[in-house]
Design a protein around this motif. Structure first.
Motif, PDB file in Angstrom:
ATOM      1  N   SER A 203       0.834  -1.212   0.000  1.00 55.21           N
ATOM      2  CA  SER A 203       0.000   0.000   0.000  1.00 55.21           C
ATOM      3  C   SER A 203       0.858   1.248   0.000  1.00 55.21           C
TER       4      SER A 203
ATOM      5  N   ALA B  46       0.924   3.938  -3.158  1.00 59.40           N
ATOM      6  CA  ALA B  46       0.663   5.368  -3.003  1.00 59.40           C
ATOM      7  C   ALA B  46       1.772   6.182  -3.670  1.00 59.40           C
TER       8      ALA B  46
ATOM      9  N   SER C 197      -5.574   2.630  -4.127  1.00 62.96           N
ATOM     10  CA  SER C 197      -4.889   3.813  -3.618  1.00 62.96           C
ATOM     11  C   SER C 197      -3.982   4.409  -4.689  1.00 62.96           C
TER      12      SER C 197
ATOM     13  N   LEU D  91      -6.137   6.672  -6.671  1.00 63.83           N
ATOM     14  CA  LEU D  91      -6.417   7.888  -5.914  1.00 63.83           C
ATOM     15  C   LEU D  91      -5.280   8.898  -6.028  1.00 63.83           C
TER      16      LEU D  91
ATOM     17  N   MET E 230     -10.556  15.751   0.710  1.00 62.75           N
ATOM     18  CA  MET E 230      -9.659  14.652   1.094  1.00 62.75           C
ATOM     19  C   MET E 230      -9.333  14.714   2.578  1.00 62.75           C
TER      20      MET E 230
ATOM     21  N   VAL F 222     -10.175  11.948   5.570  1.00 60.88           N
ATOM     22  CA  VAL F 222      -9.149  11.311   6.403  1.00 60.88           C
ATOM     23  C   VAL F 222      -9.475  11.536   7.874  1.00 60.88           C
TER      24      VAL F 222
ATOM     25  N   ASN G 292     -11.950   8.762  -3.099  1.00 57.56           N
ATOM     26  CA  ASN G 292     -11.313   8.806  -1.792  1.00 57.56           C
ATOM     27  C   ASN G 292     -11.758   7.668  -0.899  1.00 57.56           C
TER      28      ASN G 292
ATOM     29  N   LEU H 159      -8.642   5.523   0.231  1.00 59.50           N
ATOM     30  CA  LEU H 159      -8.058   5.807   1.542  1.00 59.50           C
ATOM     31  C   LEU H 159      -8.037   4.600   2.467  1.00 59.50           C
ATOM     32  N   GLN H 160      -8.635   3.473   2.030  1.00 57.36           N
ATOM     33  CA  GLN H 160      -8.620   2.279   2.878  1.00 57.36           C
ATOM     34  C   GLN H 160      -7.219   1.922   3.309  1.00 57.36           C
ATOM     35  N   SER H 161      -6.332   1.838   2.317  1.00 59.79           N
ATOM     36  CA  SER H 161      -4.978   1.417   2.657  1.00 59.79           C
ATOM     37  C   SER H 161      -4.253   2.493   3.457  1.00 59.79           C
ATOM     38  N   VAL H 162      -4.586   3.756   3.196  1.00 59.69           N
ATOM     39  CA  VAL H 162      -3.961   4.822   3.975  1.00 59.69           C
ATOM     40  C   VAL H 162      -4.343   4.688   5.439  1.00 59.69           C
ATOM     41  N   PHE H 163      -5.635   4.373   5.678  1.00 62.04           N
ATOM     42  CA  PHE H 163      -6.065   4.171   7.063  1.00 62.04           C
ATOM     43  C   PHE H 163      -5.342   3.009   7.699  1.00 62.04           C
TER      44      PHE H 163
END
Lengths: 110, 277, 307
Positions: free
Chosen positions: A29, A33, A94, A97, C16, C20, C177, C181-185
């Motif tokens: 991930s 990104a 991601s 995104l 965004m 988040v 988003n 943003l799943q992986s960012v979380f």
């Protein structure tokens, strides 16, 4: 591995398998990104963008395969192909995104 | 300090019992108060150091840790279990028993208290009651392989080998990849005079762990006994030819293991002994 | 050059950021709401563990000798049929009618509802907010093309006929988003965070799944009939055959150390299977010898590859 009574399941410690998958997803991930950021900056569009992702993803998998799994992913994952497939779809989302974000910021806006 | 915290965390994850390491690393952390910098982990470290301190006999350190935990989590059953352990360490077994009983009355599924209660009964020498309590615990918490191991131990103390074998079978089903458990099972079988089955289990041990010396010795003992007795009519029994082949293999491997890097005198002594097995 | 940078400053980044932050807040609120983990009920735990026991026996039974396996098999079959592991013995008929009176059931319902609320509310609120403030203009250009069918969804509020589908409105940015943003979380909050939309979508389809506490719930939300489950498991057990993995362990060991050629294993396997088929020919549940021979061949090939 030789001498298995059951399918190789008996040899795998669940906790380690889970930890490995988690690490793999984490790596992928973050990498996706950053790859997305790069694609956006480069201004890739359409197919070149997706190709860029899959090529980059394959590159990462090969790196992990050679360096971390020391060319024997069977010892770290249930199936040797898990190194290549774990977390690819989540990474794709991601990637899209961040790709869209940077592309927008740099090429569409001032 | 970060390194120490990392080592302690790894020990918690692997559940290894290394009290000397824990105390050595944890004592300066606790005494200097630096442990509080670890935020949420601090309380885990306190618990870990408390148990380790009780293990090595450093009652003062244990007291300190437990005190800190009590202040933070008053009335928590987890802390009360530590209190019980402290009393056990001091030898006040009846007091400890009262604490565990109280915890279990509040929450009958509390695994920690149930386990301590069993061990307490064992420490007091009441083996029969300990066994009964552990059986009851395992009836509810079936997948706890450590519980089964402990029960096997207790049965062996009472020389109840059949029951111990049953417990080891459960352990094997829960942890089939661990060759040490296979080894223990094999040795129980051998003690029960079930030589044929024991041989197969010893073979399994060596299969799982190449050149395992204890397994090889087990094989030698079994094969020598089987070769001396008359061949069995049982279809599943090992053929004479196989027995001899395995015997030869075991001898060869043992000699190989012992000759690698030992002095000449030791080598000849061990060779002589192995060939006489 | 194509769009006003003010849009970027006041729409793109804020949306965004808001998502988040809302995700993080949602995670912590869920943790707070859940409070202390519930006390597990002794009898329910016992029920589930008993089922596990049967499953483990079936999965790893090959490590045990024949008598041990059979003994456990018969004991468990009998126990399941008689219902020794059931929470409420078969005799006592609990009124199945009024489920609301069962406190454990209500608790699991509440749990499921809480979870759903925590997911639906922020999503709806943010969507409403975006539709209210940020509709009617183009936000960003997607770097990849999509089909015409997406036009109506992604360009809601912008009534043009000919504009490229790549130019999208703020709502589609929201969806982008949401998934991205799943992986960012996961990176920020560690795995198992409460903002996992994929998990929510799964959870929504299996509402009311109780965890350690509470009675077992089926996908329809009805408390499952443990007795039926036990009977099903009993059938599985009865069908389970014992193949002792240690049968030819000596041969395997000899092959491993190179004392015997590998072909010995293959022969032994086929011989054993042929013997088994010959003896099973008279038994009621037996497969035709041809099929057995085919499986024998397949198995011997597998054995060769495994060793």
């Amino acid at each position: 591995m030789s001498g298995q009574l059951n399918p190789e399941d008996a040899l795998y410690v669940d906790m380690f398998i889970a930890k490995n998958s988690q690490t793999m997803t984490f790596i992928r991930s973050s990498y996706s990104a950053i790859l997305g950021l790069a694609a956006g900056i480069l201004g890739l569009t359409n197919w070149s963008g997706f190709v860029f992702y899959f090529v980059g993803s394959a590159f990462l998998s090969t790196l992990v395969f050679l360096v971390k799994a020391k060319a024997s992913p069977g010892t770290y994952f249930r199936s040797p192909f898990d190194v290549f497939t774990e977390g690819v779809l989540g990474g794709l989302l991601s990637y899209i995104l961040f790709w869209t974000l940077l592309y927008g910021i740099i090429h569409v806006y001032d | 300090m970060v390194n120490a915290a990392k080592v302690l965390q790894d020990l918690r994850a692997s559940a290894e019992r290394k009290p000397d390491v824990v105390v050595r690393l944890g004592k300066p952390l606790v005494e200097s108060g630096a442990v509080m910098k670890l935020d949420a982990d601090a309380w885990l470290v306190y618990e870990q150091v408390a148990i380790a301190a009780l293990d090595v006999g450093d009652d003062a350190l244990a007291q300190k840790c437990i005190q800190a935990l009590e202040t933070k989590f008053p009335g928590s059953p987890r802390v009360r279990r530590l209190n019980g352990m402290e009393l056990e360490a001091k030898g006040e077994l009846l007091e400890a028993a009262k604490i565990y009983k109280a915890i279990l009355e509040e929450d009958e599924t509390n695994v920690l208290a149930a386990k301590r209660q069993v061990m307490l009964l064992r420490a007091m020498g009441m083996n029969a009651e300990a066994i009964a309590a552990l059986v009851k615990y395992l009836d509810i918490n079936y997948p706890d392989f450590e519980g089964w191991l402990q029960l096997a131990d207790m049965y062996m103390e009472e020389f109840m080998y059949a029951q111990a074998a049953f417990c080891m079978e459960e352990v094997l089903m829960l942890q089939p990849q661990n060759h040490i458990f296979h080894l223990r099972y094999a040795e129980i079988l051998y003690t029960q005079d079930n030589v044929q089955l024991a041989l197969k289990q010893f073979c399994r041990v060596v299969e799982l762990c190449k050149d395992h010396v204890r397994g090889l010795y087990g094989i030698k003992l079994c094969t020598s006994r089987l070769l001396k007795s008359s061949p069995s009519k049982d279809a599943t029994a090992t053929s004479q030819e196989d027995l001899k082949a395995i015997d030869l293999l075991a001898t060869e491997r043992l000699l190989a293991v012992y000759s690698a890097g030992s002095a000449a005198s030791a080598k000849s002594a061990s060779t002589k002994w192995i060939e006489h097995l | 050059m194509l769009l006003d940078p003010a849009i970027r400053n006041w729409v793109l980044i804020p949306i965004m950021l808001v998502m988040v932050l809302v995700g993080i807040v949602r995670h912590y609120v869920t943790v707070l709401l859940n409070g202390t983990p519930k006390k597990a009920d002794l009898k329910s735990a016992r029920e589930t563990k008993a089922l596990q026991r049967a499953a483990i026996l079936r999965a790893h039974g090959s490590h045990l000798p024949e008598q041990a396996f059979q003994a456990r098999k018969s004991y468990l079959s009998e126990a399941f049929e008689k219902g020794t592991y059931l929470k409420d013995p078969i005799g006592s008929n609990k009124p199945k009618g009024n489920l609301m009176s069962d406190p454990a059931y209500v608790e699991t319902m509440m749990d499921g509802m809480k979870k759903n609320i925590m997911n639906i509310v922020p999503q709806t609120v943010i969507m409403g907010w975006i539709n209210f403030f940020f509709s009617g203009f183009v936000l960003i250009q997607l770097p990849f093309p999509l089909t015409i069918r997406f036009k109506s969804m992604l360009q809601r509020g912008i009534e043009t006929q000919d504009m490229d589908v790549t130019w999208v409105s703020s709502l589609s940015w929201y969806f982008l988003n949401l998934f991205g943003l799943q992986s960012v979380f996961t990176l920020i909050l560690g795995s198992g965070h409460a903002a996992d939309a994929m998990r929510d979508m799964q959870a929504m389809s299996t509402m009311g799944m109780g965890a350690a506490a509470g009675p077992q719930m089926g996908p329809t939300g009805q408390p499952q009939d443990m007795h039926k489950i036990f009977l099903g498991e009993k059938e599985n057990l009865d069908l389970a055959e014992h193949e002792w993995g240690l049968d030819d362990v000596e041969t395997r060991l000899l092959v491993k150390y190179g004392k015997k050629p590998r072909s010995v294993l293959v022969d032994k396997r086929t011989k054993a299977l042929a013997a088994a088929s010959a003896s099973a020919a008279g038994a009621s549940s037996s497969t035709p010898p041809a099929a057995l021979a085919a499986t024998a061949a397949a198995r011997s090939k597998k054995a060769r590859r495994q060793v």
